[in-house]
Scaffold this active site. Structure first.
Site, short mmCIF file in Angstrom:
data_model
loop_
_atom_site.label_atom_id
_atom_site.label_comp_id
_atom_site.label_asym_id
_atom_site.label_seq_id
_atom_site.Cartn_x
_atom_site.Cartn_y
_atom_site.Cartn_z
N SER A 19 7.63 8.42 21.93
CA SER A 19 7.98 8.21 20.52
C SER A 19 8.49 9.52 19.94
CB SER A 19 6.76 7.75 19.73
OG SER A 19 7.07 7.83 18.35
N GLY A 60 1.23 5.65 7.89
CA GLY A 60 0.02 5.62 7.06
C GLY A 60 0.32 5.38 5.60
N GLY A 91 1.17 2.43 4.30
CA GLY A 91 0.93 1.04 3.92
C GLY A 91 2.20 0.21 3.90
N SER A 109 3.94 0.27 9.40
CA SER A 109 4.59 0.84 10.57
C SER A 109 4.00 0.25 11.85
CB SER A 109 4.51 2.36 10.57
OG SER A 109 3.18 2.78 10.41
N ASP A 116 1.92 -9.16 7.40
CA ASP A 116 2.83 -8.07 7.79
C ASP A 116 3.75 -8.51 8.92
OD1 ASP A 116 1.28 -6.79 5.99
OD2 ASP A 116 0.24 -5.51 7.43
C1 GLA Z 1 -2.78 -5.13 5.52
C2 GLA Z 1 -2.96 -6.30 6.47
C3 GLA Z 1 -2.37 -7.59 5.91
C4 GLA Z 1 -2.86 -7.84 4.48
C5 GLA Z 1 -2.74 -6.59 3.63
C6 GLA Z 1 -3.37 -6.74 2.27
O1 GLA Z 1 -1.44 -4.80 5.38
O2 GLA Z 1 -2.35 -6.02 7.71
O3 GLA Z 1 -2.68 -8.67 6.76
O4 GLA Z 1 -4.18 -8.33 4.49
O5 GLA Z 1 -3.32 -5.46 4.25
O6 GLA Z 1 -2.72 -7.70 1.53
#
Ligand code: GLA
Length: 396
Positions: free
Chosen positions: A68, A125, A127, A130, A175
């Site tokens: 990576s 990290g 949110g 990634s 996600d």
């Molecule tokens: C993370 C999790 C998701 C979801 C969010 C909060 O990103 O991977 O599945 O629960 O938190 O909404």
């Protein structure tokens, strides 16, 4: 990007670029519907134009090599397709390894490994998923190079299972779904119970969708995440003694009021309150966006933040400071934390007029309160995971 990856393939493995295939999976931002994917609720995320790139060349033996560009100190991580087990020292490579293992669990096997280079331009990290992006780029690659022909929804589930069973984070499906199924300029209203979904055009008129990174790493997020899930399970089990429901989000707010006293643990009751209310907000928000009611949409974003802060307790000093700095601005019509929380990013709807000045003021207010520098990105909503180029022998 293509050249950067081909150069890296050459440097790491001595490849000349022939028969190298390139894949991409985006990151995601969730507009609203937080922490309810695992409660059978609705979420409203979209895929971003930033994401993870993967260059791959097949080998004739069963060895897998992964490098990576984001983790140069880790060097090349090697494993064999015969030994798909979690190893702490394999660090980030456990994500792609877990994905391949989930294919094997479905009977989709191969004895031909590959050399790969990954590069991601999603801040780690933050949110913005990634890790799910790495999972989906690997799933699409493995599906394509082996001709397994699995539909995208199956790869979405493979990505989630890799995270749940191989990595050990009990995430929901939001996600991976947003990253696999994303479309340019569309948000996805997803029913996480049935996986029914609908695309909504993101038409923001005079407003920009701005992602702001607290630059506070998500630290203990994974253990807190699993803790929230068990608090919701506890609340659901208590409610089920009174009412026949499969998920917390099957309840309306009015129904929740009738049964909430069955939850004797006050903390679990608060968590459930968030889940039920957030689900209603999300459905309403998608409706308002469709009607072009951006002000109404923004108000629901604000309410979502308050609920995540007070009832679900997944915000934190930095996320609150960044959201509050945004709320002070007249041209901000909505701001909330996005993703799992405890750090990472906020998402904001900001009027385009004077946008740079607004962002500067938010940034300096945030810095005054936390001593941290925030970073801001205008979100571009791009397509979902896919192969981007196929460089065949003889073409180079
Ligand atoms: C993370 C999790 C998701 C979801 C969010 C909060 O990103 O991977 O599945 O629960 O938190 O909404």
């Amino acid at each position: 990007m293509e050249q950067k990856l081909l150069d890296a393939m050459k440097k790491a493995y001595g490849h000349d670029g022939s028969n190298v295939r390139l894949f991409f999976a985006p990151g995601r931002v969730n507009l609203i519907g937080e922490h309810i994917d695992y409660n059978g609720g609705y979420v409203f995320p979209c895929s971003l134009s930033i994401g993870t790139y993967m260059a791959v060349k097949r080998r004739t033996d069963n060895v897998v090599n992964m490098t990576s560009l984001n983790f140069p100190d880790e060097g090349t991580i090697q494993f064999s397709l015969d030994e798909l087990v979690y190893k702490k020292e394999d660090d980030w490579a456990n994500y792609p390894k877990g994905v391949i293992k989930e294919f094997v669990n479905l009977g989709k096997t191969s004895d031909q490994g590959f050399d790969a280079v990954f590069f991601g331009n999603i801040p780690n990290g933050a949110g913005l998923s990634s890790s799910a992006s790495v999972e989906l780029v690997t799933a699409v690659m493995w599906n394509e190079v082996n001709g397994f022909d699995l539909p995208m929804v199956e790869m979405v589930k493979i990505g989630q299972r890799a995270e749940n069973d191989f990595i050990g984070v009990s995430c929901g499906i939001m996600d991976q779904f947003a990253i696999g199924m994303g479309r340019e300029n569309k948000a996805i209203l997803l029913d996480c119970n049935t996986l029914d979904y609908a695309y909504s055009p993101i038409e923001l008129g005079d407003y920009a969708l701005v992602i702001a990174n607290t630059n506070k790493r998500r630290g203990l997020a994974d253990s807190k995440y699993n803790e929230r899930r068990s608090e919701c399970d506890e609340a659901l089990a208590s409610i089920q003694k009174k009412k026949d429901v499969a998920f917390l989000c099957d309840l309306t707010s009015a129904e929740f009021e009738e049964v909430k006293d069955a939850i004797s643990n006050p903390v679990a009751q608060q968590r459930a309150k968030h889940a039920v209310a957030e689900n209603e907000r999300t459905k309403k928000a998608a409706e308002l966006l469709g009607e072009g009611d951006l002000l109404g949409f923004g108000q629901l974003m604000n309410a979502s933040h308050v609920s995540l802060r007070d009832d679900y307790a997944v915000s934190g000093k930095e996320l609150d400071a960044l959201v509050e700095a945004a709320w002070k601005e007249e041209s901000v019509i909505g701001a909330r934390m996005t993703g799992a929380g405890f750090g990472g990013c906020t998402v904001n709807l900001i009027h385009k007029e004077g946008l740079n000045e607004t962002i500067e003021r938010i940034g300096s207010d945030y810095e005054n309160h936390t001593g941290l520098k925030a970073e801001f990105y205008i979100a571009e909503v791009g397509p979902g995971a896919k192969e981007i180029t196929s460089v065949k022998e003889g073409e180079r």
